[in-house]
Design an enzyme around this catalytic site. Structure first.
Site, PDB file in Angstrom:
ATOM      1  CB  CYS A 105      -0.984  -0.017   1.481  1.00 22.19           C
ATOM      2  SG  CYS A 105      -1.632   1.477   1.364  1.00 22.19           S
ATOM      3  CB  CYS A 108      -1.905   4.657   4.326  1.00 24.55           C
ATOM      4  SG  CYS A 108      -3.528   3.892   3.619  1.00 24.55           S
ATOM      5  CB  SER A 109       0.320   0.864   6.352  1.00 23.86           C
ATOM      6  OG  SER A 109       1.531   1.661   6.515  1.00 23.86           O
ATOM      7  CB  CYS A 110      -4.415  -0.926   2.788  1.00 25.86           C
ATOM      8  SG  CYS A 110      -5.278   1.035   3.185  1.00 25.86           S
TER       9      CYS A 110
END
Lengths: 203, 213
Positions: A105, A108-110
């Site tokens: 991701c 962000c950090s999905c």
């Protein structure tokens, strides 16, 4: 907050902010300490890579389940009895001879946290997020995964509310293993696409 | 917004530092912040899009230095101040030992989102196999259009149901659902002649980000 160039903020600064935040959230009645602790317990005890490992092992042993998983993973994972939070729709992408998949991701950090638990630190760090879309083979090689020459590497950037999980290939030498035994071969990184499952000789 | 968070394809961040599986949380404060984030969203203190946008608005030098859960904590403070639950500076004062300035507040929760998919009347503009081009959009607010695919041509590989549009939902401007498309981009299209070959990137893009290619 005081940014100071390339230095890490001290843990104490983050700790102080976190403690103050929890104090105001709970004292103002916005959230309760019990709700916070329930989330922590869920991720420490019930949700983690072992959930994804059960999904993968089932797909390795049950071709009809594999087909349902690749068609509609959000529904298919519900067939397995386990604790999970379906916070976002799930898409499972299969590795096959000549094709390797890897998930990131960049914005962000999905991550499929509700199934696989907390993502590793490197998944949330700038190096991985910036580089794996541009130079996936280099990044995978640095992380210890060498792809065969001529293979395609497909990168999945989780830019919206879909969460991606890789279905790794079943390793050789475990043809007669049960799904329960196979699950022990499935690593977290093999479901992100930055690693391979363990070999039977490695457990 | 064109911000530090939009990292895809940028240079200069060095090598990836793999870790072992390790403990679930690396420290107590990180676990507490994780719990707070989930609990705040569940309590209706913010929607996920507003939360992500609060993270994006952290000053770049802080974004890079406070770490993942440090960003969560700062974003929660931003949202609580913007929604009137906290006064500016109240959290810092509390961290310095001051008592909480007010008692319980009336939380006016946003209704839980009830998933992300929505039904829309129109048919999707593109079908699987369609050639598309990503529009050259640079909104100052929240968007889920990664900068590295702007202006690039790709092929639709999957058509999803319509979803809540983060670009409006983050700003309290409604769900405005749009179809979501998985679009595959060839690596040379994205990165030029120096690209690794046979390394396509798939990105999930909302209808408004796309033009017929």
């Amino acid at each position: 907050m005081s940014g100071n160039g390339g230095h890490k903020h001290s843990h104490s600064e983050n700790e102080l902010r976190a403690e103050a935040l929890e104090a105001v959230l709970t004292e103002k009645g916005i959230v309760t300490a019990e709700a916070i602790e329930a989330v922590i317990r869920l991720f420490e005890e019930d949700i983690g890579p072992m959930n994804g490992a059960r999904v993968v092992a089932r797909a390795w042993t049950d071709p009809a389940f594999r087909a349902r998983l690749l068609d509609d993973a959000t529904t298919a994972v519900g067939e397995i009895e386990m604790v999970m939070i379906l916070e976002a729709p799930l898409v499972v992408v299969p590795n096959e001879p000549g094709v390797h998949n890897v998930v990131v991701c960049t914005l962000c950090s999905c991550y499929p946290s509700g199934l696989l638990g907390i993502s590793p630190s490197w998944y949330k760090d700038p190096a991985y997020r910036s580089r794996v879309v541009r130079e996936p083979r280099n990044v995978l090689s640095e992380m210890g995964l060498e792809l065969e020459p001529g293979w395609e590497v497909r990168v999945w950037d989780s830019s919206a509310e879909l969460r991606y999980m890789v279905l790794p290939e079943r390793p050789p030498g475990c043809d007669d293993w049960s799904a329960e035994r196979l699950a022990a071969l499935v690593t977290r990184d093999s479901m992100i696409g930055t690693g391979r499952p363990r070999l039977p000789s490695e457990i | 917004m064109d911000g530090i968070h939009d990292m895809g394809g940028t240079h200069g961040f060095g090598r990836v530092s793999p870790d072992s599986d390790g403990p679930v949380f690396h420290s107590v404060w990180e676990a507490r912040v994780h719990g707070m984030g989930y609990a705040l969203l569940a309590a209706g203190g913010a929607n996920i899009d507003a939360y992500r946008h609060a993270i994006e608005r952290i000053a770049p030098r802080d974004y890079l230095s406070v770490g993942y859960y440090g960003r969560w904590a700062i974003a929660m403070e931003t949202l609580l101040v913007e929604r009137g639950y906290l006064r500016p500076g109240e959290l810092a004062a509390r961290a310095a030992g001051a008592p909480v300035s007010s008692g319980p507040v009336d939380v006016a929760p946003e209704p839980p989102a009830n998933g992300f998919f929505r039904d829309v009347a129109a048919d999707p503009r593109f079908a699987v196999g369609a050639d598309v081009r990503v529009r050259n959009l640079h909104p100052a607010g929240h968007t889920r259009l990664p900068g590295y695919v702007r202006g690039k041509r790709g092929v639709v590989t999957r058509v999803h149901r319509a979803c809540i549009l983060p670009d409006t939902n983050a700003h309290g401007l409604g769900e405005c659902p749009e179809y979501l498309f998985s679009v595959r981009f060839d690596s040379v299209e994205l990165w030029g002649d120096q690209a690794e070959l046979a390394a396509p990137v798939s990105v999930d893009l909302f209808d408004r980000y796309l033009a017929a290619g």
